[in-house]
Design a protein around this motif. Structure first.
Motif, mmCIF file in Angstrom:
data_model
loop_
_atom_site.group_PDB
_atom_site.id
_atom_site.type_symbol
_atom_site.label_atom_id
_atom_site.label_comp_id
_atom_site.label_asym_id
_atom_site.label_seq_id
_atom_site.Cartn_x
_atom_site.Cartn_y
_atom_site.Cartn_z
ATOM 1 N N GLU A 315 0.838 -1.211 0.000
ATOM 2 C CA GLU A 315 0.000 0.000 0.000
ATOM 3 C C GLU A 315 0.864 1.248 0.000
ATOM 4 O O GLU A 315 0.654 2.147 -0.794
ATOM 5 C CB GLU A 315 -0.939 0.005 1.208
ATOM 6 N N ILE A 316 1.867 1.281 0.858
ATOM 7 C CA ILE A 316 2.725 2.475 0.946
ATOM 8 C C ILE A 316 3.499 2.640 -0.366
ATOM 9 O O ILE A 316 3.691 3.738 -0.859
ATOM 10 C CB ILE A 316 3.676 2.433 2.165
ATOM 11 N N HIS A 317 3.876 1.508 -0.979
ATOM 12 C CA HIS A 317 4.632 1.568 -2.224
ATOM 13 C C HIS A 317 3.759 2.168 -3.328
ATOM 14 O O HIS A 317 4.183 3.057 -4.057
ATOM 15 C CB HIS A 317 5.084 0.160 -2.601
ATOM 16 N N ASN A 318 2.503 1.693 -3.400
ATOM 17 C CA ASN A 318 1.596 2.201 -4.449
ATOM 18 C C ASN A 318 1.324 3.677 -4.246
ATOM 19 O O ASN A 318 1.226 4.443 -5.216
ATOM 20 C CB ASN A 318 0.303 1.398 -4.447
ATOM 21 N N ILE A 319 1.246 4.115 -2.968
ATOM 22 C CA ILE A 319 1.004 5.536 -2.691
ATOM 23 C C ILE A 319 2.206 6.356 -3.167
ATOM 24 O O ILE A 319 2.067 7.387 -3.791
ATOM 25 C CB ILE A 319 0.762 5.773 -1.173
ATOM 26 N N ASN A 320 3.405 5.830 -2.900
ATOM 27 C CA ASN A 320 4.625 6.586 -3.229
ATOM 28 C C ASN A 320 4.973 6.566 -4.711
ATOM 29 O O ASN A 320 5.771 7.364 -5.160
ATOM 30 C CB ASN A 320 5.821 6.046 -2.416
ATOM 31 N N CYS A 321 4.417 5.587 -5.459
ATOM 32 C CA CYS A 321 4.840 5.440 -6.868
ATOM 33 C C CYS A 321 4.157 6.473 -7.777
ATOM 34 O O CYS A 321 3.060 6.808 -7.621
ATOM 35 C CB CYS A 321 4.514 4.034 -7.365
#
Ligand code: FO1
Length: 321
Positions: A315-321
């Motif tokens: 989730e955090i990765h998708n937010i940051n991408c």
């Protein structure tokens, strides 16, 4: 939501908490996709045998051989060899079971035949039917040494022989500055979709791994989702002396203190629901907090925690991408 079973996961691990988490993880992600960088700071030589407790705890737990009650050693092991050694005059302070001894004999045989610790560990894992990649952080000398009010102690002297009773004054990872990461370490970190710091003692178990050349700086530079699970719940270590040692080193035992140890690279922190009051403070230092039940009292809870951890990282990765 991505298919979690396709992820490549690399975990930094040491001790019983890590092994329980990893036992859940291999139900979520196929073993072939899991690499584990293991602590060797706890290693010792006894009776001429090379013993790697943290590697063995992971190996035995994932192979369903571990003594569930203790979290280490082999289920229903006998102690005939140790009893005989004690008749010969040895102090049997380190409880090596008969079946467990076979692992140390075989490992020592492989090392004496010229294999590295990484190669010997791979051989042991494959013979136990495991498909994970268990990588000792280094093949070189690395030992955790405790300076205490009872003097200089090796890790196992402090932990087992003296039952963590001496007051800790300082901790040194002997050899860390010269130790080279073993050959699979950076490959495993580079290949990973998610990097997990298991719920292990951040000072004694993860500390020696992060102290090896280049590992902490790799994590600092990495854009990958890096997630840790707090081994401290409501100010108490789930297992082992992390809380006592933190107090003795002048630190408050809490998930926030664990987050401070990892603040230069950690992106997401899994904190127990009982510590919801710490969410704001941890997020203030730039780490996203996900609250969940982290007490792994059954296999189904281990699986749930592993799944929650991977979901939070993605989730955090998708937010940051
Ligand atoms: N832990 C103990 O508390 N007492 C023991 O006698 C002991 C023996 C032992 C033998 C083999 C092994 O793989 C682990 C063993 N452990 C023992 C566990 C070990 O000391 C620690 O749990 C780890 O080093 C910390 O992660």
């Amino acid at each position: 939501m991505e298919d979690l079973s396709k992820l490549k996961v690399t975990a930094l691990a040491g001790g019983v908490g890590a092994a329980k988490f990893l036992r859940g993880l291999i139900e979520v992600v196929p073993q072939e996709n899991v690499s584990i960088i293991g602590n060797v700071g706890d290693d010792l030589t006894l009776y001429g045998l090379h013993i790697s407790p943290d590697l063995d705890i992971v190996m035995y737990t994932l192979a369903d051989l571990v003594c569930k009650e203790k979290g280490w050693g082999i289920e229903e092991d006998s102690f005939n060899c140790l009893n005989m050694l004690s008749r010969y005059g040895f102090d049997p302070w380190f409880k090596l079971g008969d079946t467990d001894l076979a692992t140390h004999i075989y490992r020592t045989y492989l090392l004496k035949s010229g294999l590295t610790l990484s190669q010997a560990t791979l051989e042991l894992c494959r013979k136990l039917g495991l498909k994970i990649r268990l990588i000792p952080v280094t093949d070189d000398y690395l030992r955790t040494v405790i300076y205490s009010d009872a003097g200089r102690l090796t890790f196992q002297e402090y932990f087992v022989k003296m039952k963590c009773e001496p007051k800790v004054l300082g901790i040194v990872f002997e050899g860390a500055e010269e130790a080279e990461p073993s050959s699979g370490v950076f490959e495993a970190l580079e290949e990973a979709d998610v990097i997990v710091l298991c719920p292990s003692n951040p000072i004694l178990s993860i500390g020696p791994i992060l102290a090896v050349k280049g590992i902490r700086s790799f994590l600092r530079r990495s854009l990958k989702p890096i997630v840790a699970i707090s081994p401290i719940v409501a100010g108490k270590a789930l297992k082992g002396p992390a809380d006592k040692i933190m107090l003795e080193l002048g630190l408050k035992p809490s998930a926030l203190t664990v987050a401070e140890f990892y603040r230069d690279f950690l992106k997401v922190f899994i904190v127990d629901v009982r510590d919801g009051n710490l969410k704001f403070e941890v997020e203030q230092i730039g780490i996203k907090v996900v609250l969940t039940d982290t007490i792994m009292s059954s296999l189904s809870k281990q699986i749930t925690l592993a799944r929650e951890t991977l979901k939070a990282a993605l989730e955090i990765h998708n937010i940051n991408c």
